[in-house]
Design an enzyme around this catalytic site. Sequence first.
Site, short mmCIF file in Angstrom:
data_model
loop_
_atom_site.label_atom_id
_atom_site.label_comp_id
_atom_site.label_asym_id
_atom_site.label_seq_id
_atom_site.Cartn_x
_atom_site.Cartn_y
_atom_site.Cartn_z
CG HIS A 31 -5.83 -1.94 9.00
ND1 HIS A 31 -5.93 -0.67 9.52
CD2 HIS A 31 -4.50 -2.18 8.90
CE1 HIS A 31 -4.72 -0.18 9.74
NE2 HIS A 31 -3.83 -1.08 9.38
CG ASN A 46 -8.84 -1.07 12.20
OD1 ASN A 46 -7.88 -1.71 11.77
ND2 ASN A 46 -9.37 -0.04 11.54
CD GLU A 90 -8.75 1.33 7.92
OE1 GLU A 90 -8.74 0.41 8.75
OE2 GLU A 90 -8.18 2.42 8.12
CG ASP A 111 -0.24 -0.40 2.51
OD1 ASP A 111 0.99 -0.31 2.58
OD2 ASP A 111 -0.94 -0.79 3.46
C1 GLP Z 1 -0.46 0.11 8.69
C2 GLP Z 1 -0.16 -0.57 7.34
C3 GLP Z 1 -0.25 -2.05 7.46
C4 GLP Z 1 0.47 -2.46 8.72
C5 GLP Z 1 -0.35 -2.04 9.89
C6 GLP Z 1 0.36 -2.20 11.21
O1 GLP Z 1 -1.45 1.06 8.65
N1 GLP Z 1 -0.91 -0.14 6.23
O2 GLP Z 1 0.29 -2.67 6.32
O3 GLP Z 1 0.58 -3.84 8.78
O4 GLP Z 1 -0.88 -0.74 9.73
O5 GLP Z 1 1.41 -1.29 11.35
P1 GLP Z 1 2.50 -1.41 12.46
O6 GLP Z 1 3.41 -2.51 12.07
O7 GLP Z 1 3.22 -0.08 12.45
O8 GLP Z 1 1.81 -1.68 13.74
#
Ligand code: GLP
Length: 238
Positions: A135, A133, A140, A67
């Site tokens: 995702h 949440n 989402e 993403d």
């Molecule tokens: C982000 C990314 C995800 C990631 C998740 C957790 O928003 N888009 O790909 O896996 O949230 O992030 P983190 O590893 O910083 O907790």
Amino acid sequence: MKIKQCESPQNIDKFLADQLVESINENPTINLGLPTGGTYTPFYQTSVDRLKQTNTDTSSIKTFNLDRYYNQSIKDHSSFEAFMHRHFFEPLSLEKSQTHFPYFNSDDDYGLYDTIIDDAGGLDIILLGIGVNGHIAFNEPGTPFNSKTHKVALTSSTIETNKSFFNPKEDVPTEAVTMGISTILNAKKVILVAKGFSKANAVYDMMNHRIHESVPSTALRLHENVEVYVDEAAGSLI
Ligand code: GLP
């Protein structure tokens, strides 16, 4: 879905870095789906070290990021492109042609990312984190399971959580472009990592909530080759 609880987050990073080295040696033209975020930052460091120590040839691998924020310059320090350059592409001297992001000129074109991935032979391994949440990538709650790469409006909880990656004066983007759930489910192998207490509920729901679009991660239970790695804190409710 196979779940493994590891004693420490560092053990997860070391184990997965060794797996990555092995996978690239077995398949030097491997296609990798790659995440950004705090969970994987130490993994990239460990992987770069291991790949270099083992003289693993990464000149033919291809990477496809999950993403990116919408309407953000790739030059911004907080952009996912900049993150990947700092932590993985530059240290391994990957060519630009080896790396891919869902970046197109028109909103109608994002589905092309799926075509590009398919034309490359599909994703061999996709690495995922999980949002508090539930995702996955930026899908989402409520995202259809048959979704391909698309533009999304981020939830306020995601915007709030991701603030820590921006300097206080910067606005956190409110929209993003993400691989869809079906893009993710099309990968041959899925690896998901969760670390810390803040992810414990999300891990519990991924495994126990009924498979439903309100919890995007439950879609992974429809895939036959998923490995989940959690540290003690993230696995504390299962
Ligand atoms: C982000 C990314 C995800 C990631 C998740 C957790 O928003 N888009 O790909 O896996 O949230 O992030 P983190 O590893 O910083 O907790």
